[in-house]
Structures are given as C-alpha cells and as structure tokens.
Design an enzyme around this catalytic site. Structure first.
Site, PDB file in Angstrom:
ATOM      1  N   ARG A   1      38.777 -37.099  29.724  1.00 50.84           N
ATOM      2  CA  ARG A   1      37.340 -36.840  29.789  1.00 50.84           C
ATOM      3  C   ARG A   1      37.031 -35.733  30.792  1.00 50.84           C
ATOM      4  O   ARG A   1      37.929 -35.051  31.283  1.00 50.84           O
ATOM      5  CB  ARG A   1      36.614 -38.134  30.131  1.00 50.84           C
ATOM      6  CG  ARG A   1      36.837 -39.206  29.055  1.00 50.84           C
ATOM      7  CD  ARG A   1      35.899 -40.370  29.212  1.00 50.84           C
ATOM      8  NE  ARG A   1      36.047 -41.334  28.141  1.00 50.84           N
ATOM      9  CZ  ARG A   1      35.279 -42.413  28.010  1.00 50.84           C
ATOM     10  NH1 ARG A   1      34.322 -42.656  28.894  1.00 50.84           N
ATOM     11  NH2 ARG A   1      35.465 -43.254  27.015  1.00 50.84           N
TER      12      ARG A   1
ATOM     13  N   LYS B   1      40.958 -40.494  32.854  1.00 53.08           N
ATOM     14  CA  LYS B   1      40.083 -39.807  33.796  1.00 53.08           C
ATOM     15  C   LYS B   1      40.886 -39.085  34.868  1.00 53.08           C
ATOM     16  O   LYS B   1      41.804 -39.662  35.456  1.00 53.08           O
ATOM     17  CB  LYS B   1      39.110 -40.798  34.442  1.00 53.08           C
ATOM     18  CG  LYS B   1      38.169 -41.462  33.447  1.00 53.08           C
ATOM     19  CD  LYS B   1      37.191 -42.414  34.117  1.00 53.08           C
ATOM     20  CE  LYS B   1      36.212 -42.996  33.108  1.00 53.08           C
ATOM     21  NZ  LYS B   1      35.233 -43.926  33.755  1.00 53.08           N
TER      22      LYS B   1
END
Length: 1481
Positions: free
Chosen positions: A1058, A1125
C-alpha cells in the site's frame, strides 16, 4: 455539599414537599440534584413523589393538573426562563389556590450591549442573571420571594413552602444562579422545617382546597378573581372567597414565619427590610435578589445612605413599605436591573411611586423625589464610581453603568451548549460580511430561543428606517453631482457618480465610496451645503448587509408572525430563520405542524430562498448567504441546526440528526434565486439528494422540474425520487425478486425449499448464509437467503423450512438488519407457524464482555429467537447452534458440528465424491477468477437501480483499486424504516508516496472533494488523501480527476503493498529529498502491473480482437495473502511508527548528514480481534542494514517471502507478523538472504526520541521555512469557527513549495521562501490555521474514521476522541502537564488503523460507547501497550484516568514519560513481545 443555589433550593423542597416537579433543560438538571437526596430527611419521613419533566414539554400544565387533583404541597425546581411560557398555567394555579412553590434560579441571558446591532459584537458572548422573567409573572397571583445569597435562598425556600400551605397561595421563590465557594451555607432543615410546617397545616390546606369550586376557564390567560389575586386590596364575592387569603394575610404570615425562623436559627429577615442610618436623606430601594454588591458598596463608602431590601415583592404592601422608609428621606433611588430601556418605567419604580399616593397608607410629610436608577449586569459588580455618580445625579431616570460589558461566557469545546445554538451561523455571517454586517434584532436571547420570540417586525421597522436613510443619502448624492452650481472637483464628481451607479454592489460601492471619502477629506475645509452633509454621512457609502435572526416558532403562523410582511415588502432585507427541531423529535401532529416558510416565500416569486444545514454542507451555506446578500429584495435563509433536549449535546448527535433530516428529504438543501430567471437560467438549485413531496409538487407545478432535469441529467433519477417514490421502487424491486425466486423454485429444483434468514452487522453471518445456499444447491435443494428485516414475520407462516443465522451486536442486541423483524416477532403472541420447521445458528463471543454478570449477552439474540419460535409452536430441526469466537477455530468449530446435523434433518444424505468446501482460500479463488482485478466492476457501475456494487467479489476487488464500498451507518435504521436501501457510497484513497503533494495537486484534491465527494478531505494515518461519500454515479469521475492531477488510487488498498509512508522531516532538507525519492521509487517498483485499472476507470480501450494478456511479475494472479505496509523513518523522529508495519526502513546517516543506508525492520502489525488471543499486535524486528542501492531489492524480496509463505487460508493469521512468529525470525532472515545477490549487514546504531509532529514554523538546513498545521484527526473541512479548507485552498493558490501529509494526520506547508513567510502567516491567522494552543495530549492524539462510514467500527472514534480528551484536559492543566506530550489514540474497532497499540493511552472500541483501555506504550513507538480495563464508558474512563494523571504529575521521574511511569508504578505490566500482549498476569 452545597455548590449552587439550586442545591439549597432542592434540599429545602425535598424536606418539606409532598410532590416535586424537576424541570430539566439542556442547561439545567435539577433532577440530578434531587436524585442525590433520595435518602435525606423529610418532615413526613416519606420521600416526596418526584416527577421529571422537560422544559420544552409544557411542564406547568402537568404541575397545574397534579396540584389540582392531589391538593398537596407541590414544589417545582426550574430556571426562571420557564416562567414566561407558563403564565396561563400560573393564573390557573393561583385561581385554584394551590399550594405550589416554584423555586427558580434566575436564568443567565446574553447581555444586549455585548452585540448590539453590529457585526463585531455579534459573536461575543456575555451572560448575566436576568430578572426579566420574574417581573413578567408578578401579576399572576403568585406571591414572590427573592433572595440575595444561597443561605437566604435556602431559608426563604422553607418559608415559602410553609406560607404556601398555610395560606393556600402559590409562591415563586427566586434566587440568583450562583456558585458558593467561600460562603458557608447551613442546611438545618431538620430543625427548621418541623417548626414551620406541621401535618395539621397540610390537612387544613386540603380542607380549604376541597371548598374551592371548579373554576370555569374561558380564556387561555385566565385572570384570578380579585380575592384570589395576591395584588388585590379587597375581597370580592366568589366561590373561593372563604378560602382565599388577602394580601395582608399573606404578608403577615410570611412575617410570622420569618420570626419563627429567626427563633430557631438566629438568622433574621423582614419581608421589607431597612438598614442604615436612623435619619438618612437618601434611601436606595432594591429587590433582595442582586442587592449584595449594592449593599456592600453602600456600607463601605456611603454610610449616610439607607437601603431597603425587598424580600417579599408580591404581594406588594404599600403600608409596610412606607413604614420601613425613614421619615427624614428626601430622595429615593429605586435600583432595578434593566438591561435596555424598552419601557419608560420599571416595575419596582412604579410600585414605589404608587405607594406614596395610596389611600390607605398615606405618607405623612413631603413626598421625596423618586429616581429610577437602572443598572446592567447582575448588580454584583456595581462599582463605587457607578454608585457615586447615581447618588449625585438629579435626573429622574438614569442608567448607572452605561459602559458595562458582560463577562465572557466560556463553554466547553466539542459540546453544543444552549447559548451556542446559533453561533455557527452567526460566525459565518461575520466571516462573510465582516464590517458590513448589521444584525438588527437581538440574538442569543429570548428573541430567538425563548418562548416569547420577537416578531420580525421588531427589527423590520428599524431596518426599513435604515434602508430609507441610505436611500435618502443616495438621492442627496445624485442631486449633488447634478448641481452645476456646486464647486466639485472632477475626480470627486466622478467618484460620487460611480458610487451612485453601483451603490447596490457591495464591492464596487466600497471601492468608489472609499475614493469619495478620501477626496472629501482632502477638501474638508471647503465643504459646504450638500457636500458637507455627504461627508457627515460618509458611513452610508458602505452597502450594509441587513439581517434579522429568527427561530422556527415563526413557522407556526407565518402571517401573524410578521414574516409575511417582510416577504411582501420588496425591501432589501435578509431573514435567517433557524430550525432547531431534531428530526427524530419532529412534530407529527398535523394540527400543530410548522408551515414551510420556504415554499410560502417561493410562491411570491420575488424572494430569494435557501434551505441550508451547516452540519451537512458548509460551502452550500456560504453560497446561500452570499447570494442572499447580493439579491435585490427580501431573502430568506432557512438554517437547520437540530438541538436535542439533552445535557451537553454532542456535535455527533447534531451531525446525525442533520444527516437524517437531509437524507430523508425532511430538510432538503436548495437555493431559489428569482434573479437567475431574468438571465434565462434556472432559478432553482438542488444541493441535496432528496426533496420533500410538497417541494417536488411546487417545482412540477411551476415547470421547473423538467428544466432542472434537462440541465442536470446526472441528477434526474435522484431528484425525482422523493422518499415516497424511492420506497415504492424498492418495494417493487423486492416483489420482482420474490417472483423470480419463486419461478426458480418451480423450475425443477428438487427437495424441500429452504428460506435462509440472516442478521449480521459484519460479514460473518451473511457469509454463513451464503455457504448454506451453496450447500443446498449441492444437495439439490431450492434455497434463497435474505436479511431478516427484508421479510415480515407473517412470511414464516408460508414457509416449511426456515434457517436463521444470527450474529450478536452490542450488549446482546440483534444486528441492525434484524431488529425490526425481532421487534415484531417478540411482540406477537400468536403466529401460525405450527407447520414451520426451523433451525438457528448464533455467532457470539463468550469472553467479549468480561464481567460475570455480562454472561447473559453471549449469543442472546440466537437464544431468544430459538425460544420464541418454540413458544409460538414452530418445530426445531436441530438444537440451537452456538458459534463461539473463543473456540479453536472460532465459530467454525461449532458450525462444523451443527451443519451436518442440519442437512440430515432436511433428509439429505452425506455427499459422495463431492468436495463441498474446497480447502483453498476463497479470496485467492476470487482473485484468480477476477482476471487480474477486473471482475464485473465495469458492469456494476452501469447498474443505475442501486447505489451499490451488488457482486460481493466486486466489493473486494475494488479495494485493489483504492476503493471501499460503504454505507452511512448513521442513516441505516431510518432508511430501513423508510423502505430504502442503505445509503451506499464509496471511500476513495489516493496513493501519495511519502505524503508529498504539489499545490496544484492540493487544489485538485480540494475541488474533487466538493464536486464528487462529501466536501471534506481526509488526511490518513498513512499519509494518503481519502475521499468519503462518493456516490456510485460519481465514482468514475472522481478517479479520472485524481489521475488528471498526476496521482492515482491503484494499490491504495487491497492485498498488495500500500501507500509507502515517509518521515516529512522539514528540518533535514537534503536528507528528506533522498528518503522521499526512495519511497517514491519503491512504491513504483511494487505497484501492480494489471491494466484493469486503466481500462475500468480511465477508459483505456483494447484494440478490437485483442485478448487481455496481463501479467503480474511480482504478485502473480493471487497477489499477497493480506495487505502489506511499508514505512521509512528518519531518526530521531519516529512519526511513522516504524515498528508497527510489515516492513520498515530506518534512515542511517553519515557524519556529514548524507544518507548512508537503512536499518531494515520486519514483522510489525497492529490488527487483532477482540477476545481472540491468537491474534495480536506485534512490533517489528530489526534484522539488518542495507545501502540505498540495495534497499529496493531488499524490500521486494521481503514482500515475496510473505507472498510465498504467508497464511492464505485464515485472513486473521495472514500478515507477515504471524509468518515470522510461526517460523521464527532466524528462519525469515535466512530465507530473505537466500533470495538476495548481496550480503545484508548488521544493523547500525540510531536513537528515536518521539513520534510526534513538529508544529508551527521550522527552518530547514536550506533556509526554507515549513509550517506544520494541526488538523484535528486529519479531517480538512470548513466550520464557521475554523474555515480550514478554504484557508488551505487560498494558500495553495499562492504557495510555490509543497504540501506534506504527516503520519499523524496533520499537514506541513513546506518549502516556504523567507520572502513569502509573512504572507503565509497572515493567511494562517485569517483562516485560524495558526491555532496551536492545545494541550500536549490533544496535539498527540490520533483517531481512525470509524462511524459513520467504516463497516468494521464498533464505536465512535474520529468524531469522539477530541471530546474525550477535552474531559481529561482540566486535570492535565491543573496538575501542570499542559505542555507534556502524552500519546493518545483511538480506534473504533481492534484492527488498529490509528496504530493504537503503541500509544501510551489507547481506546479501542468494543461496542457503541464502550472502549477497552490500553496503557504503557512507548513514547516513541518502541513498546506495545497492554489491556488495562475492558468495556469502559466515558464516565468510567475519566474516573480511571484522572487520579492516574494526578499521580503521574506528582510521582514521575525527571524526563519520565507517561507510558514508562504506569509500568514503573505497577499500574500495568510491560508488554515484551506480541505473543505476550494478552498476558495480563
């Protein structure tokens, strides 16, 4: 303990009453005081009957009926503002001779001279206790006692109780609302009350009451008979004569009781009391209430002046007043509170004056000179100078303190108090019109909010006068410029001419007016005649913006309220009419329904009309106000600001009420501008989705609807769909679906038909229902599934087999989509279900609520449903199934045993050779079937019959495109009642590597939020932009506009890497560029390569005949097991919380400050599930150091290890943290190293000091300036008090640097040149973006979005955290911790979006209004916190943390942070690893 006069009044009333009415209002809650007295002394040894009534519910109607029926001694506790609307009932109570005592605190009112008629004062807030309400009821037949302090209030309360019952006369006992901090109040009611009131007194009163005949009430304002009035001087024949006390008898009784009081307490009072010298020439007369300051000043500085204090004001005794007045007096000054000169003479002055001319109480000697001396304020702050001037004045009337300014009124932040209701709109008026603003009638006073709303004519008359004055001025200017005999310079003549031509244009009028004023000043010595007049009236050059402020009471009778006259006047006057009625409390009675002022005015044709709601659309309010001002003629702006009748109304409540009103069409947002019609444009503009039916009919009648549809085809469907038509359409769709289902059922499927009903707030319940449908088809059964609320209970009588899957919500409640069904089922006693067979499977968590007494909440919906169906006669197919999240495989454990029994009970044999649930990831299968993230998204976008994407797979696939399908949970229940589908919308997340955007991109995001979203811009905890409230029809446009700005949304969500976060680091300028470039490059490297994004959203078409040949070199067709992440931290600041993510880079510098490389961290993650100890947050391990050149490949290989070894079967166990804990960190390091062509190095030393943002101005090494703004929880929006969104838009128009989003949801205006710093600073101040005067706790707080859009939220977060922190701030400031940073974070669920588990204090939502509290996180993100207590409510949280904060302030070591302290002090155990997170022992 007595903390205010209401405590003393309540104690006296409780001790000596038979019945008590506590009148609660948003600003006063006497019921709470009464509740604390439940076990206190009473004269009858029996607690009085207590009735709690609301101030807006006609409380005195209930009082009057109760007193009439019971004939007992009744007390009322209230504030004085309830008296005015009670006047009709007070007359009736007096006529009935009821023993009713109304104890009131004088209500605080806005000081009129605080705002007057000018804009500068309009937002100031000053309050003083007002005696106006008390004076308004002086002729109702009630006796009136007043007191000057809390002790007197208590004493006279007991006297009033006794006098009321002994004379059968109702009393008002009035006291100033005051807090007694230093005064000692003796509550000796146990000794005094029996001496004043006896059982015989009560019995005799009831006998007298029995003799009172029924009073025939012929008018609303019934006047008592002369004998019944406390003001009557003589008796008059009536049926009540025998029982009615005369004024003299009442006076004597009060005097007698005061003597008794003195005998038992030593505290002496007289009904009318004189104090001072024996033979004064001057005597001051004042009511006792408000006389303390006057008395003290006279005693200290004017010993030769006497003072008469009036304790018993009604009945007024002329004889006793004259007896108290020394015969030597030559001058009487009647001191009386009167904020403004609305009347020629004041009530007490008239009483005093009349006494000297009384026939029965003649004054012997010369009548003294009587002076009316009015004062403003409470009287407590009258100065020596004020009194000195008044004592020396010979004027018959004077205002003692004309320059008085009321003290500022301070209200708690995030709470809408009673005085604040109109503030947002007044602030906007002030912002928009500034010095031009003229609000003519009173604001923040009874004129708007009391029962006696001022008519529009009150201000209309003065406005007409002012408009006429400016018209005369314009005529004077016109004649002057045409007068050839006057010697006027050509420049001045031109300026005056241009002003006259443009006098109706505010901007041009100011420009030419300023020019004319300058020229007039230059020639001031030679100005004569009309030029001199023009110069003297130069203030008329400015075009004022005239406004009247009113309330919704005007809407009940438009003609008589005066609104009609303003509308029909054609005058250039604006009305702002506020409606405060909450949607959920709206009037349903057609006999008492408000008229639609908007429609009324629109029918005139020549009136500008707007309907606005500041909590729905700030920009729409702004446009409406500007257009109203520009319109030449009357304008009406109907402004909605619901105000529920409860204490400390939360902005969340106001927001929800507004959303309900707008969404349902109850309060449509629109603008009607007749001037556009003259230009050939459509005068009606709809600014919301729905309109009321009557408004729709008006538009159709006037042919405006068809024009709107022609000009705005995109809104055609929603505009024509009022609530009524949309409900019908949905009903038709449901019927069609049922018909189709039936056709399928009859189409050859064998076996018994099965109806599967589910109740689920999340996805588990519905997911199991879908699995049952699949299982039924495999067994050749016909089955369909729907939410429980989508069927009626009568449908059960038509079904042979019904299976329920029910989740548990809140404290053992049914989910939202099952509540109406259960409500109907639980209420029925008969239902023909004897032939219906059923099964129930429940989902719950036996440890979700920790206390033993909370065990009843576990799976309560399924248990109650099963029991009710049995009670009604239905037959269970199998025993109740109870899924428990505490089992080894959560609810799957019980499901595995229950499901086979279900199929067997339906006559189905075990399947042979069929794998019912393949042992593979459903999500991986979905990804493979999606053709590289295409699915049927494009087809779903074309479906205009619904606001959602129907296919479940599409709602998952859109996450990879940066999109979440959501619905507004504030509106769910109401829309279900209306028969509508959920209020679906989409959240769109913009990928911004490192959080760096250009000014052009900021302007684009700002515009996109207004054009396609809900008008706000969210800065996320991952340095991304987020849009909320994007409707499906705007979704494609939204993403195209984002891409046009050179940003995108691909991979902002989903099972991919992300948005990569990076420390914004404004100080180390060169280093920031290096690490930000790295973050951008890494983000691009890990981006998915599918062309589906460009095809679906950007209309990139394939060449005809070309096959889709996509390839994902890194991800493959199944992408990652879960989200991934990455962050980049730059010591000493850890604002990105590097240890809380899957992969982290910690920048290591060389001695010269340049980038040497990165320490690499792996295995962090925040998400967990309540009650499931197999899930937990984990901090990352530091595993190695890599050079800048090696960093991207290192990151790629870390992600690929997770791709290949992550758990794809259990999404709750699919993050990298579990992969590492399952296999070991050494295994992971070895696996990673085996994939790299270079050797990773040992980690290098570094040090973190904090994880907060650096607010305010910071200068970088390159001498550029950076300003970090505090953006509350990252929500960029305009409010009347803080127009941040507008301010940042204006800054972006001139800024030449960057906008950097911080990991803590704030914003840095970066790279400001020294030459531009002052300009930026000025704009920061103008738009309130320079406001940094918050506590360290508030500055270091952070919250996720949660309600109303997040489907996973269990409790509020973003909308609530500031309110909660503010409750702790008083203690924080009191103990000297105001500037100390304490990291506080809140999430609405345990998934951890705001990274709560590394906070020093964390609140994690468990249910609505309940939070798990975690303590002990590291101040710079280096240690996990631990659960302190579960499921605490707001009062419990405050009660737990307040003493802890105090202890920290007193016991902490030098430099010790709060998280470290709670561990050292033994309050919480340190969490050493993710696996020990749940270890509380």
């Amino acid at each position: 303990m007595v903390s205010s006069s209401v405590d003393a009044l309540a104690q006296a009333a409780f001790a000596s009453s038979e019945s008590i009415f506590a009148v609660d209002s948003p600003s006063s809650h006497p019921s709470q005081t009464i509740e604390r007295l439940g076990d206190k002394y009473t004269i009858s040894n029996q607690s009085p009957a207590v009735t709690i009534v609301q101030a807006n519910a006609d409380p005195f109607h209930k009082v009057q009926e109760s007193a009439s029926a019971k004939k007992d001694l009744t007390s009322v506790l209230a504030t004085s503002d309830v008296l005015l609307p009670a006047i009709p009932h007070l007359f009736k109570i007096a006529s009935q001779r009821s023993a009713v005592v109304v104890h009131v605190e004088t209500k605080e009112r806005e000081s009129e001279n605080h705002h007057g008629n000018n804009s500068k004062g309009a937002t100031k807030s000053g309050v003083v206790p007002s005696h106006a309400d008390l004076m308004a009821v002086r002729q109702t037949g009630f006796a009136i006692l007043t007191s000057d302090n809390t002790q007197t209030a208590f004493d006279l309360a007991l006297v009033a109780q006794a006098a009321a019952v002994q004379t059968s006369t109702p009393f008002v006992n009035a006291a100033n609302a005051s807090v007694t901090k230093n005064d000692k109040v003796v509550l000796d009611h146990q000794k005094v009350a029996p001496a004043l009131i006896s059982e015989l007194d009560l019995a005799q009163h009831k006998e007298r009451q029995a003799a009172v005949s029924e009073i025939s009430l012929s008018t609303l304002y019934l006047k008592p008979t002369p004998a019944a009035s406390a003001d009557a001087a003589t008796d008059a024949p009536s049926t009540a004569t025998a029982t009615a006390a005369t004024p003299e008898e009442i006076y004597n009784k009060v005097e007698e009781l005061l003597v008794t009081l003195q005998k038992h307490t030593g505290r002496a009072y007289r009904p009318i009391e004189y104090q001072g010298p024996a033979n004064p020439k001057t005597v001051v007369v004042s009511l006792a209430i408000g006389s303390t300051g006057l008395e003290n000043t006279l005693q200290a500085h004017h010993a030769d002046v006497g003072l008469i204090k009036i304790y018993l004001y009604r009945p007024w005794s002329e004889r006793h007043f004259l007896e108290a007045l020394p015969a030597s007096v030559e001058r009487v000054l009647v001191y009386e509170q009167a904020p403004a000169s609305h009347t020629a003479w004041t009530p007490l002055f008239l009483d005093v004056s009349a006494s000297f001319h009384s026939a029965e109480a003649a004054w012997e000697g010369t009548i003294p000179k009587i002076v009316s001396a009015r004062y403003r304020g409470s009287g407590a702050d009258l100065s020596q100078a004020d009194l000195k001037d008044s004592l020396a004045s010979d004027k018959p009337q004077l205002i003692i303190n004309p320059s008085y300014v009321a003290p500022a009124h301070h209200s708690t932040a995030s709470v809408v108090s009673e005085a604040d209701v109109d503030t947002p709109y007044l602030q906007m008026l002030t912002q928009v019109f500034a010095d031009r603003l003229n609000i003519e009638n009173g604001i923040k006073t009874d004129s708007v909010w009391g029962a006696s709303q001022q008519s529009p004519e009150f201000g209309y008359g003065t406005l007409v006068t002012k408009v006429a004055a400016r018209a005369r001025f314009a005529e004077l200017v016109s004649k002057t410029v045409q007068d050839s005999s006057l010697k006027i310079s050509e420049q001045l003549r031109k300026a005056l001419t241009q002003w006259h031509l443009n006098r109706s244009d505010s901007k041009l009028a100011k420009r030419h007016g300023d020019e004319a004023i300058l020229l007039l000043q230059e020639a001031k010595e030679s100005l004569v005649g009309s030029l001199a007049e023009i110069s003297a009236q130069s203030s008329q050059f400015v075009k004022p913006s005239h406004w009247l402020i009113g309330a919704d009471a005007w809407a009940y009778d438009i003609a008589n309220s005066g609104v009609h006259h303003v509308i029909s006047s054609n005058a250039d006057i604006n009305l702002l009419i506020l409606d405060t009625e909450p949607y959920t409390a709206r009037t349903q009675n057609p006999e008492n329904r408000k008229k639609d002022i908007g429609l009324y005015a629109m029918n005139y044709g020549s009136v500008f009309v707007a309907s606005v709601a500041v909590y729905s659309s700030y920009s729409q309010v702004l446009h409406a106000l500007i257009e109203a001002d520009q319109f030449q003629g009357p304008s009406i702006v109907l402004a909605y600001l619901p105000r529920p009748d409860e204490e400390n109304v939360s902005p969340i409540t106001v927001l929800k009420e507004t959303k309900l009103a707008v969404d349902t069409g109850y309060w449509p947002l629109y603008r009607w501008n007749p001037s556009l019609d003259e230009k050939g444009e459509e005068p009606f503009r709809l600014d919301s989705e729905r309109i009321k039916l009557d408004l729709q009919q008006f538009l159709e009648r006037e042919n405006h609807l068809s024009l709107i549809l022609q000009q705005n085809p995109d809104v055609a469907r929603t505009l024509t769909h009022s609530i009524e038509s949309e409900a019908k359409a949905r009903d038709a769709a449901l019927k069609k679906k049922a018909k189709d289902d039936f056709a399928k059922l009859m189409g050859g499927l064998g076996g018994p038909p099965v109806l599967i009903l589910f109740g689920s707030d999340g996805s588990n319940g519905e997911g199991l229902a879908k699995r049952l449908v699949k299982g039924a088809k495999l067994r050749n059964l016909s089955a369909r599934y729907v939410a429980m609320d989508d069927v009626s209970i009568e449908d059960l009588t038509l079904e042979k087999h019904v299976i329920f899957v029910v989740s548990t919500a809140g404290q053992g409640e049914f989910p939202v989509n099952a509540r109406e069904f259960w409500k109907a089922l639980s209420a029925t006693t008969e239902l023909g279900v004897s032939d219906t067979k059923f099964a129930v499977f429940g989902l719950g968590d036996s440890h979700y609520w920790p206390r033993e007494e909370d065990a009843i909440f576990y799976n309560r919906p399924s248990k109650e449903l099963h029991a009710k169906l049995v009670e009604l006669g239905a037959t269970p197919l199998v025993d109740l199934g109870l899924g428990n999240d505490q089992d080894a495989d959560a609810y799957e454990t019980a499901w595995a045993a229950w499901e086979p029994q279900l199929w067997e009970s339906l006559g189905c044999k075990p399947l042979e050779g069929v794998v019912e649930e393949p042992k593979k990831s459903a999500d991986d299968a979905m990804k493979i079937d999606s053709n590289y993230l295409r699915g049927t998204i494009a087809e779903g976008l074309l479906d205009e019959t619904t606001g959602q994407l129907r296919a479940e797979a599409d709602t998952k696939l859109t996450k990879f495109h940066g999109i979440y399908q959501q619905d507004d949970r504030d509106l769910r229940e109401e829309r279900k009642k209306q028969g509508l589908e959920k209020a679906f919308s989409f959240m769109v997340r913009v990928r911004v590597p490192g959080g760096v955007a250009t000014p052009a991109q900021w302007l684009a995001m700002d515009s996109i939020s207004d054009v396609t979203a809900n008008g706000t811009l969210k800065l996320t905890t991952r340095q991304a932009f987020q849009f909320h409230g994007v409707l499906k029809r705007n979704l494609k446009k939204n993403i195209q506009l984002i891409n046009k700005s050179l940003l995108d949304t691909i991979a902002a969500c989903g099972d991919v890497n992300r948005n990569i976060m990076c420390n914004p680091n404004p100080h180390q300028s060169d280093l920031h560029k290096q690490v930000n470039d790295f973050a951008t490059d890494l983000s691009a490297h890990l981006l998915p390569k599918t062309s589906a994004y460009r095809e679906i959203w950007l209309d990139q078409k394939l060449v005809k005949g070309e096959a889709v040949v996509d390839h994902e070199p890194l991800y493959g067709p199944t992408y990652l097991p879960r989200k991934f992440k990455i962050v980049v931290a730059v010591p000493p600041n850890n604002d990105v919380d590097v240890f809380a993510h899957d992969l982290g880079y910690i920048a290591i510098t060389n001695k010269d400050g340049s980038l040497a490389g990165f320490n690499v961290t792996v295995g962090g993650g925040m998400g967990m599930t309540h009650g499931n100890k197999k899930t937990y947050p984990r901090l990352a391990d530091i595993i190695a150091f890599c050079t800048p050149e090696q960093a991207i490949e290192t990151g790629e290989k870390v992600m690929l290890v997770q791709r290949d070894f992550g758990d794809r079967m259990n999404r709750k166990h699919a993050r990298l943290k579990y992969t590492i804990d399952d296999r070991g960190i050494e295994w992971f390091k070895a696996e990673l190293q085996s994939r790299l062509p270079f050797q990773l190095q040992e980690p290098r030393p570094f040090k973190f000091l904090d994880n907060a943002d650096r607010y305010g101005w910071t200068q970088g090494q390159d001498k550029m300036w950076h300003y970090c703004c505090y953006i509350e929880n990252g929500r960029v929006k305009d409010t009347p008090a803080e127009p941040h969104k507008t301010g940042l838009r204006e800054i972006a128009k001139i800024h030449q640097g960057e906008f950097r989003l911080t990991p803590n949801q704030h914003l840095i205006i970066a790279n400001v040149k020294a030459s531009e710093k002052a300009k930026i600073q000025s704009m920061l101040e103008q738009y309130k973006l320079d406001k940094l005067n918050y506590t360290g706790a508030m500055l270091n707080s952070m919250a996720c979005v949660a309600f109303p859009t997040c489907s996973l939220a269990m409790a509020e977060s973003e909308r609530y955290l500031p309110s909660l922190v503010s409750l702790l701030e008083s203690t924080i400031e009191e103990v000297g911790l105001r500037d100390d940073a304490i990291t506080i974070r809140m999430t609405g669920c345990p998934n951890g979006c705001a990274r709560p588990y590394v906070a020093e204090i964390a609140f994690v939502g468990k249910a609505f209004g309940a939070y798990n509290v975690y303590l002990g996180g590291g101040h710079h993100g280096e240690r996990l916190n631990k659960l302190y207590k579960e499921s605490l409510t707001e009062p419990e949280i405050v009660a737990e943390l307040t003493p802890m904060i105090r202890r920290y302030a007193h016991e902490r070591l030098e430099g010790e942070h709060f998280g470290d302290f709670v561990i050292r002090a033994g309050i919480i155990k340190a969490t050493l690893s993710g696996k020990t997170f749940h270890d509380l022992s």
